[in-house]
Design a protein around this motif. Structure first.
Motif, PDB file in Angstrom:
ATOM      1  N   GLU A 152       0.831  -1.182   0.000  1.00 10.51           N
ATOM      2  CA  GLU A 152       0.000   0.000   0.000  1.00 10.51           C
ATOM      3  C   GLU A 152       0.880   1.252   0.000  1.00 10.51           C
ATOM      4  N   ARG A 153       0.618   2.151  -0.929  1.00 17.88           N
ATOM      5  CA  ARG A 153       1.394   3.384  -1.096  1.00 17.88           C
ATOM      6  C   ARG A 153       0.506   4.599  -0.877  1.00 17.88           C
ATOM      7  N   PHE A 154       1.153   5.707  -0.507  1.00 20.23           N
ATOM      8  CA  PHE A 154       0.453   6.963  -0.297  1.00 20.23           C
ATOM      9  C   PHE A 154       1.181   8.058  -1.062  1.00 20.23           C
ATOM     10  N   GLY A 155       0.439   9.054  -1.517  1.00 21.41           N
ATOM     11  CA  GLY A 155       1.060  10.174  -2.217  1.00 21.41           C
ATOM     12  C   GLY A 155       0.231  11.431  -2.049  1.00 21.41           C
ATOM     13  N   SER A 156       0.836  12.536  -2.377  1.00 20.12           N
ATOM     14  CA  SER A 156       0.124  13.813  -2.338  1.00 20.12           C
ATOM     15  C   SER A 156       0.509  14.631  -3.564  1.00 20.12           C
ATOM     16  N   GLU A 157      -0.381  15.516  -3.941  1.00 13.77           N
ATOM     17  CA  GLU A 157      -0.139  16.422  -5.061  1.00 13.77           C
ATOM     18  C   GLU A 157      -0.949  17.677  -4.822  1.00 13.77           C
ATOM     19  N   VAL A 158      -0.624  18.712  -5.576  1.00 12.29           N
ATOM     20  CA  VAL A 158      -1.403  19.940  -5.559  1.00 12.29           C
ATOM     21  C   VAL A 158      -2.192  19.978  -6.861  1.00 12.29           C
ATOM     22  N   ILE A 159      -3.520  20.042  -6.738  1.00  9.47           N
ATOM     23  CA  ILE A 159      -4.379  20.216  -7.906  1.00  9.47           C
ATOM     24  C   ILE A 159      -4.490  21.725  -8.120  1.00  9.47           C
ATOM     25  N   ALA A 160      -3.911  22.204  -9.208  1.00  8.32           N
ATOM     26  CA  ALA A 160      -3.816  23.648  -9.444  1.00  8.32           C
ATOM     27  C   ALA A 160      -5.129  24.213  -9.981  1.00  8.32           C
ATOM     28  N   ASP A 161      -5.546  25.333  -9.404  1.00  8.09           N
ATOM     29  CA  ASP A 161      -6.676  26.101  -9.922  1.00  8.09           C
ATOM     30  C   ASP A 161      -6.176  27.278 -10.753  1.00  8.09           C
ATOM     31  N   GLU A 162      -4.964  27.742 -10.414  1.00  5.30           N
ATOM     32  CA  GLU A 162      -4.396  28.923 -11.072  1.00  5.30           C
ATOM     33  C   GLU A 162      -2.879  28.808 -11.073  1.00  5.30           C
ATOM     34  N   VAL A 163      -2.266  29.127 -12.214  1.00  6.90           N
ATOM     35  CA  VAL A 163      -0.812  29.180 -12.313  1.00  6.90           C
ATOM     36  C   VAL A 163      -0.456  30.511 -12.969  1.00  6.90           C
ATOM     37  N   GLN A 164       0.394  31.285 -12.310  1.00  3.61           N
ATOM     38  CA  GLN A 164       0.843  32.562 -12.856  1.00  3.61           C
ATOM     39  C   GLN A 164       2.318  32.441 -13.221  1.00  3.61           C
ATOM     40  N   PHE A 165       2.647  32.876 -14.415  1.00  2.00           N
ATOM     41  CA  PHE A 165       4.033  32.870 -14.863  1.00  2.00           C
ATOM     42  C   PHE A 165       4.728  34.106 -14.307  1.00  2.00           C
ATOM     43  N   LEU A 166       5.800  33.904 -13.552  1.00  2.00           N
ATOM     44  CA  LEU A 166       6.536  35.009 -12.960  1.00  2.00           C
ATOM     45  C   LEU A 166       7.864  35.260 -13.664  1.00  2.00           C
ATOM     46  N   SER A 167       8.207  34.411 -14.629  1.00  2.00           N
ATOM     47  CA  SER A 167       9.378  34.620 -15.477  1.00  2.00           C
ATOM     48  C   SER A 167       9.036  34.117 -16.863  1.00  2.00           C
ATOM     49  N   ARG A 168       9.893  34.417 -17.810  1.00  2.00           N
ATOM     50  CA  ARG A 168       9.647  34.010 -19.201  1.00  2.00           C
ATOM     51  C   ARG A 168      10.278  32.672 -19.505  1.00  2.00           C
ATOM     52  N   SER A 169       9.751  32.048 -20.537  1.00  2.00           N
ATOM     53  CA  SER A 169      10.294  30.787 -21.015  1.00  2.00           C
ATOM     54  C   SER A 169      11.692  30.991 -21.557  1.00  2.00           C
ATOM     55  N   ARG A 170      12.543  29.976 -21.413  1.00  2.00           N
ATOM     56  CA  ARG A 170      13.903  30.054 -21.960  1.00  2.00           C
ATOM     57  C   ARG A 170      13.891  30.066 -23.482  1.00  2.00           C
ATOM     58  N   GLN A 171      12.921  29.388 -24.090  1.00  2.00           N
ATOM     59  CA  GLN A 171      12.892  29.275 -25.544  1.00  2.00           C
ATOM     60  C   GLN A 171      12.321  30.516 -26.220  1.00  2.00           C
ATOM     61  N   GLY A 172      11.345  31.151 -25.590  1.00  2.00           N
ATOM     62  CA  GLY A 172      10.681  32.273 -26.234  1.00  2.00           C
ATOM     63  C   GLY A 172      10.887  33.546 -25.461  1.00  2.00           C
ATOM     64  N   GLY A 173      10.060  34.531 -25.788  1.00  2.00           N
ATOM     65  CA  GLY A 173      10.092  35.780 -25.029  1.00  2.00           C
ATOM     66  C   GLY A 173      11.186  36.705 -25.491  1.00  2.00           C
ATOM     67  N   ALA A 174      11.494  37.666 -24.649  1.00  2.00           N
ATOM     68  CA  ALA A 174      12.461  38.704 -24.977  1.00  2.00           C
ATOM     69  C   ALA A 174      13.880  38.158 -25.006  1.00  2.00           C
ATOM     70  N   GLU A 175      14.718  38.812 -25.780  1.00  2.00           N
ATOM     71  CA  GLU A 175      16.124  38.420 -25.815  1.00  2.00           C
ATOM     72  C   GLU A 175      16.733  38.600 -24.441  1.00  2.00           C
TER      73      GLU A 175
END
Length: 137
Positions: free
Chosen positions: A99-122
């Motif tokens: 028998e195993r147990f686990g936990s997770e966070v079910i997200a209702d909202e995610v806010q991006f606080l930085s840009r993606s490495r692939q896209g966005g500004a130089e």
């Protein structure tokens, strides 16, 4: 009674995406949060380089449907995000009958606080924080 979790941290990996037979899209990723390490007297201490040593904790985040699609499309490893959601605990029996147990966070909202490495500004990649690649998640 309320079950609310708010976490701010860095993605430990690119989101993994899957769909259920019923058509529900699910994106999952790990999120690393850090706090200063403390000694036995409760004082923060510095590592050999003179930086404040940190303890990192890893959280499993799950996003469904529209939010899951947005996360899968725009989020990448290393991005700084804020997650608001709820704690969810699961229990199951593995293939060996344990028998195993686990936990997770079910997200209702995610806010991006930085840009993606692939896209966005130089130069956005230059501002990304480094993660500990040797920490399993």
């Amino acid at each position: 009674m309320t079950n609310i979790v708010i976490l701010v941290g860095n993605l430990g990996n690119d989101p993994a995406v899957r769909s259920t037979d019923g058509g529900t899209d699910i994106a999952t990723f790990s999120l690393g949060t850090s706090r200063p390490k403390r000694d036995s007297e409760g004082k923060t201490y510095k590592d050999a380089s003179g930086f404040t040593a940190k303890d990192t904790e890893w959280h499993r985040i799950t996003c469904f449907n529209g939010l899951g699609r947005i996360i899968a499309q725009h989020a990448t490893k290393g991005m700084l995000v804020s997650v608001r959601g709820r704690l969810h605990y699961t229990r199951w029996t593995d293939r060996e009958g344990i028998e195993r147990f686990g936990s997770e966070v079910i997200a209702d909202e995610v806010q991006f606080l930085s840009r993606s490495r692939q896209g966005g500004a130089e130069g956005a990649a230059d501002t990304q924080p480094d993660l500990d690649d040797d920490v399993p998640f």
